[in-house]
Design a protein around this motif. Sequence first.
Motif, PDB file in Angstrom:
ATOM      1  N   UNK A 199       0.828  -1.202   0.000  1.00  0.00           N
ATOM      2  CA  UNK A 199       0.000   0.000   0.000  1.00  0.00           C
ATOM      3  C   UNK A 199       0.869   1.261   0.000  1.00  0.00           C
ATOM      4  N   UNK A 200       2.008   1.219   0.708  1.00  0.00           N
ATOM      5  CA  UNK A 200       2.855   2.412   0.771  1.00  0.00           C
ATOM      6  C   UNK A 200       3.849   2.460  -0.392  1.00  0.00           C
ATOM      7  N   UNK A 201       4.014   1.352  -1.088  1.00  0.00           N
ATOM      8  CA  UNK A 201       4.986   1.323  -2.180  1.00  0.00           C
ATOM      9  C   UNK A 201       6.419   1.211  -1.689  1.00  0.00           C
ATOM     10  N   UNK A 202       6.612   0.918  -0.398  1.00  0.00           N
ATOM     11  CA  UNK A 202       7.969   0.846   0.157  1.00  0.00           C
ATOM     12  C   UNK A 202       8.498  -0.571   0.151  1.00  0.00           C
TER      13      UNK A 202
END
Lengths: 253, 305
Positions: free
Chosen positions: B44-47
């Motif tokens: 979800x955060x792209x991390x």
Amino acid sequence: MASGVDTVIHMGVISTPRQAGGRMEMKDINVIGTMQLLAACQRTPSVRSLVVKSTSMVYGSGPKDPAMFTEDTEPRHQPVSGWAKDSVEVEAYVRGFGRRRPDVRIVTLRFANIIGPGMRTGMTAYFRLPVVPTVAGFDPRLQFTHEDDSLAAVRVAAVSEHAGTFNIAGDGVITVTQAIRHMGKLPVPTPRLALDALRQVGSIGADFSSEQIRFLTYGRVLDTSAARDTLGFTCEYSTVQAFDDFARWARSG
Amino acid sequence: MAESISQASRRVGNTGPQPEAPRVVISAEASEGTDPRAFLHDRVTGDYPIDDFGFDPEFTESVLLPLMRPFYRNWFRVEASGLEHVPADSGALVVANHSGTLAFDAIMTQVALKDDHPAHRNLRMLAANLVFETPVIADLARKAGHTLACHADAERLLAAGEVVGVWPEGFKGIGKPFRERYRLQRFGRGGFVAAAIRTGAPIIPTAIVGAEEIYPMIANASPLARVLGLPYFPITPTFPALGPLGLIPLPSKWMIHFGTPISTSEIPADAADDPMVLFDITDQVRESISASIARLLAIRESVFG
């Protein structure tokens, strides 16, 4: 041209018709403008160095590309329109100038998309859309150059003793999905045909030219080792850091 | 050369989106118990880290390998041998025979090296450009660590110390009729040998037995293939007759043998441009794979053993 000028920095190639008022005007500024500038340089004996800001768009983008482009990678998918095609022509004119004035040191910098709080481009408008459409079934690798790094690169090229063509990009890559997530937004996979339709609407600011849609399908990554080894230049910001600096600013505004 | 090798390894090694954060190291053991909440949070955060080729270890560990493992362990009951021939921490070129209509053989080789090799190596395959033109497949291939079959990418990966997989028979091998099973097709121009010579990486001739029987292709509907832009359109006893059910591969018994490495480090790099040297080594690799296939077929008790 004023006498005594020894270094010319050509940053006048614009990326979207909106900046110029239309595609015809944009092409005039980019291609005719470059020809006039080069003609002026040719008539000015004091000119010793020419730095040209170009773009990695000249490599095109497609499924037959290697994972990373070096400066001598043959484009397998030549750009056919817009800013990318203008830049291919600009580079060709610059090479022609180099043949006519072999005494002038020429540095051509091919930048990955420049991004940061101060940038307004088709790409930044794309990431600022309320919902961000992606090309369904693809998650291309992108690279960014921070705006501060782009200026630093031009500065280094201007005072360097080296000539040549150099890729400039922040280290590492980010996929378009990751980038949209870093904006705190949802990627919306969209069929390519629907994206083509968005181009026809055309008024949303984001760039959905056919060249840009190819880029958002296949992506592009640069090998920047030549800039590091020859010019001694490396970007301060990695690709992700450059994007995040833009994302932080965009999210707070 | 040494210079470009170190450059390449830096490019591939230096890949995390967050350079400050430690690189995520995920072993096969860890993957059994990946925390789904942590995984979803990262998505979800792209991390999550990916390398310059788009290899996404977290996605591969958490999604792709768990989907493929049941095929490896329970369906095909793959027995992998000769894993000691694959180096633990340096570059190598795995060259294998290709068959089975869909590239299950390549995926099972990837599982073998990840799960059964002591160093849990990631196999980085070289794939046809059709793969990178096809929606979803293109995306999954990049995330699983694979790239386009071209000199530049092969050399960049090998120089960075990765295990690279190549199936030089290509579509000629994977799309051949059932009656030609276990008959090696032409090995192309030996481009893979040139990449190994330039980087000094050993070539590991690898034989795969079992993949030939998963989708026995009795005919190729080539006019249909042409219309669809595919290299071949398989007709098997179950496909397309049984529709989607026909896509279930037959549970043949598989064996994968990683053979004795063929060293290229003593060969001068400029020999990579000498066609005689390339043909010679290509033949050597082909002979070795061919002999291993014969040996494995003799050991295997029956097709579904």
